[in-house]
Structure formats: structure tokens, C-alpha cells
Design an enzyme around this catalytic site. Structure first.
Site, PDB file in Angstrom:
ATOM      1  N   ASP A  42      37.751  46.263  42.119  1.00 46.87           N
ATOM      2  CA  ASP A  42      38.472  45.631  40.914  1.00 46.87           C
ATOM      3  C   ASP A  42      37.399  45.030  40.122  1.00 46.87           C
ATOM      4  O   ASP A  42      36.348  44.690  40.554  1.00 46.87           O
ATOM      5  CB  ASP A  42      39.398  44.728  41.369  1.00 46.87           C
ATOM      6  N   GLU A  93      36.774  42.345  36.374  1.00 46.30           N
ATOM      7  CA  GLU A  93      37.449  41.771  35.397  1.00 46.30           C
ATOM      8  C   GLU A  93      36.337  41.765  34.110  1.00 46.30           C
ATOM      9  O   GLU A  93      35.127  41.976  34.293  1.00 46.30           O
ATOM     10  CB  GLU A  93      37.622  40.289  35.664  1.00 46.30           C
ATOM     11  N   GLU A 100      41.714  35.296  24.521  1.00 46.87           N
ATOM     12  CA  GLU A 100      42.678  36.355  25.318  1.00 46.87           C
ATOM     13  C   GLU A 100      42.253  36.409  26.889  1.00 46.87           C
ATOM     14  O   GLU A 100      43.023  36.554  27.497  1.00 46.87           O
ATOM     15  CB  GLU A 100      42.725  37.506  24.614  1.00 46.87           C
ATOM     16  N   HIS A 133      44.121  36.606  37.040  1.00 50.61           N
ATOM     17  CA  HIS A 133      43.555  37.642  37.609  1.00 50.61           C
ATOM     18  C   HIS A 133      41.958  37.445  38.226  1.00 50.61           C
ATOM     19  O   HIS A 133      41.299  37.073  37.515  1.00 50.61           O
ATOM     20  CB  HIS A 133      43.371  38.867  36.616  1.00 50.61           C
ATOM     21  N   ASP A 189      42.355  40.547  43.788  1.00 52.03           N
ATOM     22  CA  ASP A 189      43.172  41.670  43.131  1.00 52.03           C
ATOM     23  C   ASP A 189      42.637  42.683  44.486  1.00 52.03           C
ATOM     24  O   ASP A 189      43.712  43.782  44.792  1.00 52.03           O
ATOM     25  CB  ASP A 189      42.794  41.992  41.813  1.00 52.03           C
TER      26      ASP A 189
END
Length: 229
Positions: free
Chosen positions: A7, A9, A52, A150, A155
Site C-alpha cells: 500500500d 499513501e 486534504e 490511513h 493497511d
């Protein structure tokens, strides 16, 4: 068979708009079992973290400022994944970011054939049902209570459990199960045979039994055989 559950980010949704990877997490599987080997790296994106993205990941400019840039960790990352199949939730997203970063530092790109998309797997297995990681954790009873933000490694660990459920459990090719028991939201299989209703008759002859008694008598009253008689 070696697989890497992976994963990333990022600072945003499109590398073509200048967004970058800020974290990579990966978990190694061998024959569908976690080995305990992981890869985890925070990365300085060399750009400001949008508000965000900070709200989603909890990673701010101050935290990332002293982290290594991608070009300094790229070879170690490639060495960890090797030629293993990559198990990724929404693989096209992560692969486009990884390949954008690799291209920028002049390293070979990862072929899409090396990636398995668990979103596609979930939609095929459960058509019409939500296929987010949180939804699949709920479906399979995977504890995701620690997923307030997250995080790439967390994850990946959650996705590893979900992936193993999607392919039929931790031992999908093990077909010797005799009974099935239900434990909460998951089903586990037991391979222990049930006891015989009637014990098998002894195949020892009378002469063999007498010879055995004579032998054990020589061992004395303290022997295990004497205690069992």
C-alpha cells in the site's frame, strides 16, 4: 510462491499533477502465509502536504521534512519486492504512483501484470457489495479498529488478512478437512479425525502376548509397562 501485499499513501490523486508518494508499506507472504518480513518507509515528497491529504493520513510537512526522498530508498524498495506478485487494493492507483516515482529517478517500471487488484477480486466474488478495505474487513471479521488514519503498513497488514480470506483462507489448497466449525464471523476447518465407534480387534497372537508379558516382567515393578497393566 512469494507475494507482497502493498500500500502507498500519497499527497493527492494524480502524479501528473505533481503529487508524490509519502509512505510505502508492504507485507511478505510465502505460500499464502505471512512470514513476518515487512517493508515500511516514510518519504519526503519534496512538496507541501495538502490539507486534504493531511486529514486522511495524519502526515504533515514537519513530520516528513527529515524523511528520505524517494530516489534514496528506491533500490531498497525494489530489492524487497523483487519479482513477487504485488497484492494491492485498487492496484492501478498505487502502480501509477510507483511507476511515476521510478520513472523520475530512471529506474525500470513495474509491469501491471505484476499486480493483483483485490478490489477487482472482491467485486467479482461479491458483485454489488461495497469493496472498500473497511467494508471487506467488516465482512471477514478482520479487526480494523486501529485504522483511525490511513497508514501504509497497517493497511497492508489488514489487506493481507482480507486477501487470504478472498482466496479461501490461509490454506486455500489444503483439502483434507474432515469437519467445519463456526467461530464468530469466520469459518475455520479442523483436520482431526473422529474416534472409531468400535476399537479395532487386536492382531496379536496368544504366543506374542505371553512373550510380551515375560519381557516386561524382567523390567521390574517401576517400569512404565508394569504401571500400565
Amino acid at each position: 510462491m512469494r507475494e507482497i501485499v502493498l500500500d502507498t499513501e500519497t499527497t493527492g490523486f494524480e502524479p501528473s499533477e505533481g503529487h508524490r508518494i509519502v509512505e510505502i508499506g508492504a507485507v511478505e507472504l510465502l505460500n499464502h502465509m505471512p512470514t513476518g518480513r515487512t517493508y515500511h518507509q516514510y518519504i519526503n515528497p519534496e512538496r507541501a502536504m495538502p490539507k486534504e491529504a493531511f486529514e486522511v493520513h495524519g502526515l504533515g510537512d514537519d513530520f516528513l521534512r527529515d524523511k528520505p526522498v524517494f530516489r534514496s530508498v528506491a533500490r531498497d524498495f525494489l530489492a524487497f519486492i523483487g519479482d513477487a506478485q504485488l497484492i494491492i487494493h485498487n492496484a492501478s492507483f498505487d502502480m501509477k504512483f510507483l511507476n511515476a516515482e521510478l520513472q523520475a529517478v530512471g529506474l525500470p517500471l513495474l509491469p501491471m501484470t505484476q499486480a493483483t487488484d483485490t478490489v477487482a477480486m472482491a467485486r467479482k466474488k461479491f458483485p454489488g457489495s461495497p469493496a472498500s478495505l473497511d467494508a471487506l474487513c467488516r465482512r471477514f471479521g478482520v479487526d480494523n479498529s486501529g485504522r483511525e488514519k490511513h497508514g501504509a503498513l497497517l493497511d497492508s497488514e489488514l489487506l493481507a488478512e482480507v486477501y487470504l480470506e478472498l482466496i479461501g483462507g490461509r490454506q486455500p489448497d489444503f483439502a483434507l478437512a474432515a469437519t467445519t466449525t463456526q467461530t464468530g464471523p469466520r469459518t475455520t476447518q479442523s483436520t482431526r479425525a473422529a474416534p472409531r465407534p468400535t476399537p479395532l480387534p487386536s492382531r496379536l497372537t496368544d504366543a506374542e502376548l505371553e512373550a510380551h508379558k515375560a519381557f516386561t516382567a524382567k523390567l521390574g515393578e517401576a517400569s512404565i509397562w508394569a504401571k500400565r497393566q
